[in-house]
Design an enzyme around this catalytic site. Structure first.
Site, mmCIF file in Angstrom:
data_model
loop_
_atom_site.group_PDB
_atom_site.id
_atom_site.type_symbol
_atom_site.label_atom_id
_atom_site.label_comp_id
_atom_site.label_asym_id
_atom_site.label_seq_id
_atom_site.Cartn_x
_atom_site.Cartn_y
_atom_site.Cartn_z
ATOM 1 N N SER A 1 3.997 -8.603 7.216
ATOM 2 C CA SER A 1 3.263 -7.921 5.915
ATOM 3 C C SER A 1 2.810 -8.963 4.960
ATOM 4 C CB SER A 1 3.831 -6.830 5.354
ATOM 5 O OG SER A 1 3.338 -6.136 4.402
ATOM 6 N N ASP B 1 -5.586 -20.670 6.939
ATOM 7 C CA ASP B 1 -7.021 -20.798 7.070
ATOM 8 C C ASP B 1 -7.380 -21.824 5.863
ATOM 9 O OD1 ASP B 1 -6.718 -18.907 8.995
ATOM 10 O OD2 ASP B 1 -8.082 -17.223 7.583
ATOM 11 N N LYS C 1 2.241 -6.962 11.179
ATOM 12 C CA LYS C 1 2.076 -5.673 10.318
ATOM 13 C C LYS C 1 0.941 -5.971 9.298
ATOM 14 C CE LYS C 1 4.273 -2.522 7.267
ATOM 15 N NZ LYS C 1 5.526 -2.177 6.386
#
Length: 394
Positions: A296, A307, A321
């Site tokens: 999460s 990224d 998740k």
């Protein structure tokens, strides 16, 4: 065309309801539900009411049907709450106390929907009773909880009055055994779920166990302290971190990243909601440690760092998740928690079901398979040692 079906309220896809000749009626869009399904529901209800060996409370039938609707979606995070569960959930959400009465047992819902133990707190009743990371909780005081897919509700069930006993039925897969553990509840001091230290060669290390209230503020404070001590690089360890508060991980990531998108969510209609970082960033080399229990909010951080190419990810693939929930309450005190959207990394990678793959994948020795990372000797923690090695080179 809209069909009018007269029967007790229990099925989804209705547009409105009316009261006609002493009966409740639901209006359905014909394209959303088949006549066969409605007839089958009515027949099943009639059979139960006529044939079940005890008198039936129709309201309870309806409540079960509503719970069944949520369950039929096969989403472990979409859950119907009865009155007691909704009250417990609401109280847990509001609870900001520094201590509680329980056993000191962090838990996570695994990919099969089973409550799984993370590292028990130090000096806790759970640890003293021999409960280990990776244990599955099947029952609490004899009540099967394998159908309760909500960590908050299960945590509340484990809590109780001080010096009272709870019995947890544990499945330990590493030993292929199921057994009961008796644990006496004690006052548990809320732990600060973050700690930091300076490692060799001026490498700062920050361990985040959960993204709870004020974690971003504490992270920034400890990060600044490490920088003031001369830290030349930073390791952020989110291994065994099940996640936590969305706004906290966004604030924390904002301190690390340059201007841009940290994370965005997308709902069924394709509506996207973005969380952005400002131009202020950390100008130091960064490594993030992850494993299969990093879930999460941990994955939001890991995905954004990866990224942005702001740091290097080391360890194993994260949990996967990446769903957003919203909770709705009903007038009778019940409620329903519904998954309403998915998380995406800045580059558009869906976290859910995929996880975040590290830049350098490295496993820990097999003998530490079920050992909390904090209990692994530093010299055997290959993931941490790899991060130190790489950052030394930078």
């Amino acid at each position: 065309m809209t069909a009018i079906i007269c029967f007790s309220i229990s099925v989804v896809f209705f547009m409105a309801w009316t009261y006609v000749n002493g009966k409740y009626s639901l209006l359905f869009e014909k394209s959303n539900v088949s006549r066969t399904s409605v007839q089958k529901f009515n027949e099943a209800r009639s059979i139960l009411q006529k044939s079940f060996y005890e008198k039936i409370d129709t309201d309870k039938l309806l409540e079960g049907a509503i719970a069944g609707m949520a369950d039929s979606l096969k989403d472990p995070y979409t859950v119907y709450y009865n009155k007691d569960q909704m009250k417990a959930f609401t109280n847990m959400q509001r609870n900001t106390e520094d201590e509680y009465v329980g056993v000191g047992l962090p838990i996570i819902l695994d990919k099969n929907g089973i409550i799984t133990v993370l590292e028990p707190f130090d000096d806790s009743p759970a640890k003293a009773a021999g409960i280990k990371q990776g244990d599955k909780i099947l029952k609490i005081d004899g009540k099967d909880i394998t159908g309760i897919r909500d960590e908050t509700l299960v945590a509340n069930m484990i809590k109780g009055q001080e010096n009272t006993e709870t019995v947890l039925t544990i499945l330990r897969q590493s030993e292929n055994s199921t057994f009961d553990v008796r644990v006496v509840r004690k006052k548990i001091k809320a732990k600060l779920n973050i700690r930091s230290e300076m490692l060799e060669n001026k490498i700062g290390y920050i361990k985040i166990k959960m993204f709870d209230e004020n974690i971003s503020k504490n992270f920034i404070s400890q990060l600044n302290a490490l920088v003031a001590q001369g830290a030349a690089a930073i390791i952020i360890d989110v291994r065994d971190n099940p996640g936590g508060l969305y706004n906290e991980v966004v604030s924390l990531a904002d301190r690390l990243l340059p201007k841009g998108t940290i994370v965005y969510t997308e709902d069924r209609q394709g509506k996207k909601t973005y969380q952005k970082s400002d131009a202020t960033e950390l100008n130091l080399p960064v490594a993030v440690l992850t494993n299969g229990n990093s879930a999460s909010a941990s994955e939001i951080l890991a995905g954004a760092v990866k990224d942005f190419k702001k740091g290097i990810l080391i360890g194993t693939k994260t949990f996967g998740k990446g769903l957003v929930q919203s909770t709705y309450s009903f007038d009778d005190g019940t409620g329903i928690k519904v998954t309403i959207a998915r998380y995406f990394t800045p580059s558009g990678v869906c976290i859910h079901g995929q996880g975040i793959k590290p830049d350098i994948e490295i496993n820990l020795p097999d003998k530490y398979k079920d050992t909390p990372v904090s209990a692994i000797p530093r010299e055997d923690d290959l993931q941490l040692q790899k991060a130190i090695q790489i950052l030394q080179g930078k």
